[in-house]
Scaffold this motif. Structure first.
Motif, short mmCIF file in Angstrom:
data_model
loop_
_atom_site.label_atom_id
_atom_site.label_comp_id
_atom_site.label_asym_id
_atom_site.label_seq_id
_atom_site.Cartn_x
_atom_site.Cartn_y
_atom_site.Cartn_z
N PHE A 106 0.85 -1.19 0.00
CA PHE A 106 0.00 0.00 0.00
C PHE A 106 0.89 1.23 0.00
O PHE A 106 1.78 1.36 0.83
N ILE A 108 0.46 5.58 -0.64
CA ILE A 108 -0.20 6.83 -1.02
C ILE A 108 0.93 7.83 -1.21
O ILE A 108 1.72 8.05 -0.29
N VAL A 115 -2.32 6.54 -5.64
CA VAL A 115 -2.45 5.48 -4.65
C VAL A 115 -2.11 4.19 -5.35
O VAL A 115 -2.61 3.94 -6.46
N ILE A 117 -2.02 0.06 -4.77
CA ILE A 117 -2.32 -1.14 -4.00
C ILE A 117 -1.77 -2.30 -4.80
O ILE A 117 -2.21 -2.56 -5.93
N ASP A 128 -10.38 13.10 -2.11
CA ASP A 128 -9.96 11.85 -1.48
C ASP A 128 -9.25 12.08 -0.14
O ASP A 128 -9.48 11.33 0.81
N ARG A 142 -13.40 5.98 -0.05
CA ARG A 142 -12.16 5.70 -0.79
C ARG A 142 -11.22 4.82 0.04
O ARG A 142 -10.64 3.88 -0.47
N TRP A 146 -9.51 1.17 -0.77
CA TRP A 146 -8.07 0.94 -0.71
C TRP A 146 -7.70 -0.19 0.24
O TRP A 146 -6.81 -0.97 -0.03
#
Length: 171
Positions: A106, A108, A115, A117, A128, A142, A146
């Motif tokens: 993960f 950000i 982002v 993933i 967001d 959001r 995620w």
């Protein structure tokens, strides 16, 4: 009377007001995510939600805000409540780690507005993530997508219900 406007515009109080307005405009222009979304976190919209996973209460609460599009929740509080191995670096404007499974990486990246993933990357929209006084306030819908869990903010009862199809490590 023709000299009066020159006196008004050159007076110290007018200059202070004008400089203050220019400084305020400059501060607003320096924060594009807030300006684009049209909403800024404020005390009137502040929430403190009790995080619940089934019958379990997680953490000491999750801060958030009621936004025009729903609810945003504090990312650091969520990381702590769910015991996620995610590092939030406010200086670099990045959050990195994994969620619920070491293979589910993960990231950000606020500077790149993305982002990621695992190997799937998507763009961040203006609504967001908001910069709140406490830190990053992420839209609950959001963040649900995620993380791969359902985060349902019940504002009436001040509860953040967390649901998952699989057992989470905190269970």
């Amino acid at each position: 009377t023709t000299g009066a406007p020159a006196v008004i515009f050159s007076s110290p109080p007018f200059k202070r007001v004008l400089l203050g307005a220019l400084a305020l405009f400059g501060a607003a222009a320096a924060q594009p995510a807030r300006a684009e979304s049209g909403w800024v976190p404020n005390d009137d919209d502040a929430l403190l939600l009790d995080a619940r996973l089934g019958r379990f209460r997680l953490g000491d609460g999750i801060r958030g805000y009621a936004t025009p599009g729903g609810v945003c929740i504090d990312l650091a509080d969520t990381i702590m409540a769910l015991d996620l191995p995610v590092r939030l670096d406010k200086k670099l404007r990045r959050a990195t780690g994994w969620v619920f499974d070491e293979r589910r990486t993960f990231t950000i990246d606020r500077e790149a507005a993305t982002v990621q993933i695992m190997n799937k990357s998507s763009a961040l929209a203006a609504h967001d993530i908001y910069d709140a006084p406490e830190g990053w306030c992420v839209d609950a819908k959001r963040l649900s997508a995620w993380l791969g869990v359902t985060l349902d903010a019940d504002q009436t009862n001040a509860v953040l219900n967390i649901r998952s199809d699989t057992r989470l490590p905190v269970e």
